[in-house]
Design a protein around this motif. Structure first.
Motif: not given
Ligand code: NAP
Length: 272
Positions: A223-237
């Motif tokens: 997703k970060s590559i496709r949508n050029d996202r600056p930062e993704l925190i991956v955690n639940f919650p």
């Protein structure tokens, strides 16, 4: 970068853990993959498995702490594939230990593998991406880089630096067709460095710290590559509100982090 099919991804730390899962996920998107780490057998095994998916996969045994090997990795990849469209700086080691007891060599090695290698490899790859007018660098940060964990000072410091490094790159690369993202996973429950912590403490992370899966991290990388996202925190919650409190109200934030994490992290850092 929207179109991944037929393009080339170079991924470090691909022999196991999150890197292996990310490599397979990129191959499922139709990318050719170059797999780097120090374990030749594990890399060859994965490359063979990935080739069965109908894409090209090559294993290049590499110690990312060695600058000459990083240069060679880039040259060999360009020679074989002609371009590096995606670079995933994933190789990483943990160093959880009370800071006054940590081996000085472990501090240096943690910085070398997590941070220096990321910065050097990016430096070697970027000119080629800029010349091609396209490319994406994904840096594997951690929630430990969003707030420095007790007993994980060296590790957290490298991950915080990787976040700042990514921000600087994005500022520089704006409108060049090349970009960078940082992924910050929480504790991955299905393999990887926190397995070691689980073994040491004899239990998983406390439920209120949440967790993630390797597949979720791989999805975030894509997703970060496709949508050029600056930062993704991956955690639940979701932890972003806690980090926002830490920024806006440091004393309150510190208290929240201390009561929720310190006991667990202290256990994790205890080796004897
Ligand atoms: N798992 C998690 O919960 C979690 C959470 C947040 C962030 N992260 C980050 O995600 C990344 C991957 O972690 P992981 O959990 O998958 O760890 P892992 O299972 O221990 O895998 C680490 C990978 O890095 C490679 N590596 C280590 N030292 C290296 C060196 N000197 N040269 C080349 N490769 C080297 C290892 O391969 P060889 O031993 O074969 O060289 C292996 O492929 C790390 O950057 C980590 O900080 C993980």
């Amino acid at each position: 970068m929207k179109e991944l099919r037929g393009r080339t991804a170079l991924i470090t730390g691909a022999s196991r853990g999150l890197g292996l899962v990310i490599a397979k996920a990129l191959a499922r998107e139709g990318m050719n993959v170059v797999l780097a780490a120090r374990s030749p057998e594990l890399l060859e095994q994965l490359a063979a498995e990935i080739r069965q998916m109908g894409v090209r996969a090559i294993a290049y045994p590499t110690d990312v702490a060695d600058e000459a090997q990083l240069r060679h990795l880039v040259e060999a990849t360009l020679q074989e594939f002609g371009s590096i469209d995606v670079l995933i700086n994933n190789a990483g080691i943990e160093a959880f230990r009370p800071y006054h007891l940590i081996n000085p060599e472990d501090i240096v090695q943690t910085i070398q593998v997590n941070l220096t290698a990321t910065m050097l490899l990016t430096r070697f790859v970027l000119p080629h991406m800029l010349k091609a007018g396209r490319g994406h660098v994904v840096n594997m940060g951690s929630t430990a880089g969003k707030y420095g964990p007790a007993f994980g000072a060296a590790y957290g410091a490298t991950k915080a630096a990787m976040i700042a490094f990514t921000q600087s790159l994005r500022g520089e690369l704006y409108k060049t067709g090349v970009s960078a993202s940082v992924i910050c996973p929480g504790f991955a429950t299905d393999g990887g460095i926190y397995e070691v912590i689980k073994q040491r403490t004899g239990r998983g992370t406390p439920w209120y710290l949440g967790s993630t899966s390797a597949e979720a991290v791989a999805k975030a990388a894509i997703k970060s590559i496709r949508n050029d996202r600056p930062e993704l925190i991956v955690n639940f919650p979701a932890l972003r509100p806690v980090f926002a409190i830490c920024q806006a109200f440091p004393r309150l934030g510190e208290w929240i982090v201390r009561v929720t994490t310190r006991r667990f992290l202290k256990q994790a850092a205890t080796r004897d």
